[in-house]
Motif scaffolding. Structure first.
Motif, PDB file in Angstrom:
ATOM      1  N   GLU A  21       0.840  -1.194   0.000  1.00  0.00           N
ATOM      2  CA  GLU A  21       0.000   0.000   0.000  1.00  0.00           C
ATOM      3  C   GLU A  21       0.883   1.254   0.000  1.00  0.00           C
ATOM      4  N   TYR A  22       0.311   2.378  -0.407  1.00  0.00           N
ATOM      5  CA  TYR A  22       1.002   3.663  -0.286  1.00  0.00           C
ATOM      6  C   TYR A  22       1.494   3.849   1.147  1.00  0.00           C
ATOM      7  N   LEU A  23       2.701   4.338   1.286  1.00  0.00           N
ATOM      8  CA  LEU A  23       3.157   4.730   2.617  1.00  0.00           C
ATOM      9  C   LEU A  23       2.446   6.038   2.985  1.00  0.00           C
ATOM     10  N   PRO A  24       2.293   6.291   4.288  1.00  0.00           N
ATOM     11  CA  PRO A  24       1.771   7.620   4.652  1.00  0.00           C
ATOM     12  C   PRO A  24       2.773   8.700   4.223  1.00  0.00           C
ATOM     13  N   SER A  25       2.310   9.938   4.098  1.00  0.00           N
ATOM     14  CA  SER A  25       3.183  11.026   3.631  1.00  0.00           C
ATOM     15  C   SER A  25       4.454  11.124   4.478  1.00  0.00           C
ATOM     16  N   LYS A  26       4.319  10.906   5.749  1.00  0.00           N
ATOM     17  CA  LYS A  26       5.467  11.012   6.657  1.00  0.00           C
ATOM     18  C   LYS A  26       6.503   9.938   6.347  1.00  0.00           C
ATOM     19  N   GLY A  27       6.063   8.830   5.747  1.00  0.00           N
ATOM     20  CA  GLY A  27       6.974   7.748   5.410  1.00  0.00           C
ATOM     21  C   GLY A  27       6.811   6.555   6.324  1.00  0.00           C
ATOM     22  N   MET A  28       7.798   5.652   6.260  1.00  0.00           N
ATOM     23  CA  MET A  28       7.730   4.400   7.005  1.00  0.00           C
ATOM     24  C   MET A  28       8.181   4.647   8.453  1.00  0.00           C
ATOM     25  N   LYS A  29       7.288   4.400   9.384  1.00  0.00           N
ATOM     26  CA  LYS A  29       7.542   4.744  10.782  1.00  0.00           C
ATOM     27  C   LYS A  29       8.777   4.019  11.345  1.00  0.00           C
ATOM     28  N   SER A  30       8.859   2.717  11.088  1.00  0.00           N
ATOM     29  CA  SER A  30       9.969   1.942  11.650  1.00  0.00           C
ATOM     30  C   SER A  30      11.300   2.398  11.061  1.00  0.00           C
ATOM     31  N   PHE A  31      11.277   2.808   9.814  1.00  0.00           N
ATOM     32  CA  PHE A  31      12.487   3.313   9.153  1.00  0.00           C
ATOM     33  C   PHE A  31      12.948   4.615   9.809  1.00  0.00           C
ATOM     34  N   ILE A  32      11.990   5.485  10.067  1.00  0.00           N
ATOM     35  CA  ILE A  32      12.329   6.777  10.680  1.00  0.00           C
ATOM     36  C   ILE A  32      12.929   6.546  12.061  1.00  0.00           C
ATOM     37  N   GLN A  33      12.279   5.695  12.843  1.00  0.00           N
ATOM     38  CA  GLN A  33      12.746   5.413  14.203  1.00  0.00           C
ATOM     39  C   GLN A  33      14.169   4.841  14.188  1.00  0.00           C
ATOM     40  N   ALA A  34      14.375   3.830  13.339  1.00  0.00           N
ATOM     41  CA  ALA A  34      15.685   3.164  13.293  1.00  0.00           C
ATOM     42  C   ALA A  34      16.776   4.126  12.814  1.00  0.00           C
ATOM     43  N   SER A  35      16.449   4.988  11.860  1.00  0.00           N
ATOM     44  CA  SER A  35      17.450   5.914  11.328  1.00  0.00           C
ATOM     45  C   SER A  35      17.814   6.976  12.354  1.00  0.00           C
ATOM     46  N   LEU A  36      16.816   7.434  13.113  1.00  0.00           N
ATOM     47  CA  LEU A  36      17.105   8.432  14.149  1.00  0.00           C
ATOM     48  C   LEU A  36      17.995   7.841  15.237  1.00  0.00           C
ATOM     49  N   GLU A  37      17.735   6.563  15.569  1.00  0.00           N
ATOM     50  CA  GLU A  37      18.570   5.920  16.591  1.00  0.00           C
ATOM     51  C   GLU A  37      19.994   5.716  16.089  1.00  0.00           C
ATOM     52  N   LEU A  38      20.132   5.487  14.793  1.00  0.00           N
ATOM     53  CA  LEU A  38      21.461   5.350  14.203  1.00  0.00           C
ATOM     54  C   LEU A  38      22.237   6.664  14.340  1.00  0.00           C
ATOM     55  N   LEU A  39      21.522   7.757  14.207  1.00  0.00           N
ATOM     56  CA  LEU A  39      22.154   9.080  14.229  1.00  0.00           C
ATOM     57  C   LEU A  39      22.463   9.529  15.661  1.00  0.00           C
ATOM     58  N   PHE A  40      21.504   9.334  16.548  1.00  0.00           N
ATOM     59  CA  PHE A  40      21.643   9.918  17.888  1.00  0.00           C
ATOM     60  C   PHE A  40      21.917   8.880  18.972  1.00  0.00           C
ATOM     61  N   GLY A  41      21.872   7.604  18.609  1.00  0.00           N
ATOM     62  CA  GLY A  41      22.083   6.554  19.602  1.00  0.00           C
ATOM     63  C   GLY A  41      20.757   6.077  20.165  1.00  0.00           C
ATOM     64  N   LYS A  42      20.702   4.782  20.472  1.00  0.00           N
ATOM     65  CA  LYS A  42      19.468   4.154  20.964  1.00  0.00           C
ATOM     66  C   LYS A  42      18.975   4.808  22.245  1.00  0.00           C
ATOM     67  N   HIS A  43      19.921   5.306  23.070  1.00  0.00           N
ATOM     68  CA  HIS A  43      19.515   5.830  24.376  1.00  0.00           C
ATOM     69  C   HIS A  43      19.624   7.348  24.430  1.00  0.00           C
ATOM     70  N   SER A  44      19.531   7.961  23.276  1.00  0.00           N
ATOM     71  CA  SER A  44      19.613   9.419  23.202  1.00  0.00           C
ATOM     72  C   SER A  44      18.536  10.059  24.061  1.00  0.00           C
TER      73      SER A  44
END
Lengths: 418, 418
Positions: free
Chosen positions: A69-92
């Motif tokens: 299905e179309y992703l929501p405009s914001k995009g894939m939630k799990s992708f966003i979460q995982a990428s942010l943790e990659l950038l700032f650390g899991k325990h940021s």
């Protein structure tokens, strides 16, 4: 009577770039080499792909549970979460405080397009966008298109043969109040603690808005955490900023151009407002982002075994880069080429300055069919076991020739980019 | 002292849409049904995927010869070629004359974003964009954002229960000189030969620029060629136009949002100029498009056996739609619901007007938990063997109730969209 075209006033556009590559492609010399590809290359002159990606592509193709299905405009939630943790650390702490967020963006420039549109609307009075990097970046066009005055600076010092922290500070100190400051790849720019403090003071007191470009985390040093320290430092200093986080290059999925516009604010309330406004821009720009790249990345980041494999592949790629740079340096030393050439190994990542002047670059292109940009910043991974001898011998010739005809040593790369 | 946020003046954005879906999702009633999904659904309430796509995904994942380098800004050449041939036919004279081209675009709105940006720059004096369709389209936002005055018309006639060609012609005749005319899905609008001639005359004499929206070729009638006749007619009449060709829905790869901005000009020289200017816009918008969707589509379109399979899957999907519409009509007939309901089967494609008024729609949502848009245009493929009885009985109730409390029959859907 033939009708007149509605397009009769539309002229052919001037080429934005790519002329060096075109000249290379038209060159019929058998020795020709192109040292300016954007991406990490293998010894076989193919774009580098993390080994784990092939496996994941097959798993995804065979997974019957996936929904297309179309992703929501914001995009894939799990992708966003995982990428942010990659950038700032899991325990940021900032993530836990819900003041860090992101939206899934398209292509390599999507995050800048989106962020710049937002800033154009909501950042009162920002007239200047200043891009500081170790190279010329394409983002300037985006800001120009939105009527920003754009200053572009490379902070490479051709005399000292390194990135110059004083130049960096100087540029920032002279920016107009409220400017947008795009900070490109400056990982090799070594600021002292005093210089860091000065930078923070200037950014805060002049209300400068930082917009990081983060195109290939892990592919500079092989250490994902180390490369993100600068972002975490900005967060810890209570700064708000945007970051274009691209994940195509460090996975080797260039043709999926996938990334995030990362937003850091002082609190969750502001974050939600900013994200909601970004949604409106996305509705107009691309409505919903493509999923394939995000799916590959999320599969890797959310599985500890695959994550380990990916990290190892980054380390291996970086080791390969270091090895080729050391070999280039060693060969130039053996050839007796004037200069120390330590700057080659002191620069991290795929790309680095050779430190040649215009005349030497010209000689390499015209006489030796070795295509390098006029600022002599090359992609070292384009050098491999098959062409290294030809390239180093040619560099040696270029330096010796220029030495005979000129006094002094490479000095001509400019820090202000035209 | 805590710092002030740079985002302190940014308010939460107003929601663009999606509120009907949100209300549905929050509804806890076990009978709830949502009849407004964008895409073709299966009897199991999953988004439809052409059977051939699963196979291709696996082939692509296992193909060691594929290169994952960035695509050029223009996109994948073979994809563009194959898609244009799908639209205009393999032996199209305009293609042979090299006056039809396209660029690979991103997301479902990318082609409109790109085309509208081009027109904003190069179409002197175009102040008005008029969108004519059988439903409200999201493209209005794109043109509004670029400072166009936007008129949006649905040409559904709630009295005659069909699309109204006279209304269509009327709207076009009253547009300001040089307006952009976005022509959405109007396949069910039956113009006579005289009306066609009148339309052509008006478009040419008023220098109106047509911009087609072509989101799901083949999914209206199952006949790819038949659905493209309108475009070929415009070409044959010597008109220049743009077309947003989306290929996500007719392959069932919604999450890859892939398409083209198609450009038709009078000759090759103009085409090259327009394409070169579009390249400049793309450099700023997304730099290079994602490949996955284009790769899937090209693999199918360029292989006669797979192409046959895909065409058959479209026919099967359309047969399914026809069947469900016939069943709905038959059940309403058996229930004795007032009205002929022939308009249900006279409309092609996934979506069609039920022809209910606001009061009836309101009743279905509030009393029966059946979520349909206020104009009563539903996605018929959301109706399936599991919910058809509940839905038709509810429609019957709604019509009978409204009949008792009101004189006359469904009339309240407006042709001018607010």
């Amino acid at each position: 009577m033939p009708s007149l075209s509605v397009f009769m006033d539309v002229p052919a556009a001037q080429k934005v770039d790519g002329s060096l590559l075109k000249t290379y492609q038209q060159d019929e010399d058998t020795n020709k080499v192109f040292l300016a590809y954007r991406v990490c290359m293998t010894n076989e002159s193919d774009p580098w792909v993390s080994g784990v990606v092939h496996k994941i592509r097959q798993q995804i193709a065979q997974d019957p549970s996936l929904n297309y299905e179309y992703l929501p405009s914001k995009g894939m939630k799990s992708f966003i979460q995982a990428s942010l943790e990659l950038l700032f650390g899991k325990h940021s702490q900032a993530i836990m405080e819900n003041r860090v967020g992101g939206v899934h963006t398209v292509g390599d420039s999507g995050a800048f397009q989106l962020g710049a549109q937002f800033l154009r609307i909501w950042s009162r009075g920002a007239q200047v966008a200043c891009i500081i990097s170790s190279q010329k970046e394409p983002h300037g066009l985006i800001f120009k298109d939105l009527d920003y005055e754009v200053y572009e600076y490379s902070i490479w010092d051709p005399d000292q043969l390194c990135l110059d922290p004083i130049l960096f500070l100087n540029v920032v100190e002279h920016l107009p109040q409220g400017s947008v400051l795009v900070i490109g790849n400056i990982i090799d720019c070594k600021l002292t603690q005093v210089q860091w403090a000065k930078l923070m003071y200037t950014i805060k007191s002049r209300q400068i808005f930082p917009f990081f470009d983060f195109p290939c985390q892990g592919l500079n040093t092989g250490d994902l955490e180390e490369e993100a320290i600068i972002l975490q430092y900005f967060v810890s200093q209570g700064l708000e900023f945007f970051c274009s986080q691209s994940l195509s290059q460090n996975f080797g999925i260039y043709d999926e151009g996938v990334g995030l516009l990362v937003v850091v604010t002082l609190n969750n309330q502001h974050l939600l407002c900013v994200l909601s406004q970004l949604m409106n821009c996305i509705q107009v720009l691309w409505l919903s982002p493509p999923a394939m790249g995000a799916r590959i990345i999320t599969s890797v980041l959310c599985n500890p075994a695959l994550l380990g494999e990916w990290k190892q592949s980054l380390k291996d790629a970086v080791e390969g880069m270091i090895l080729i740079k050391e070999k280039v340096k060693e060969k130039l030393r053996l050839l007796g080429t004037p200069g120390s050439w330590n700057h080659i190994t002191e620069q991290t990542g795929t790309h680095g300055y050779l430190g040649l002047n215009n005349q030497q670059v010209d000689y390499l292109i015209k006489q030796k069919h070795i295509y390098i940009p006029s600022n002599s910043r090359i992609n070292f991974t384009c050098i491999n076991t098959h062409n290294i001898d030809y390239i180093t011998e040619s560099i040696n010739e270029a330096v010796l020739l220029a030495k005979d005809s000129q006094s002094g040593f490479p000095k001509s790369t400019h820090s202000y980019l035209e």
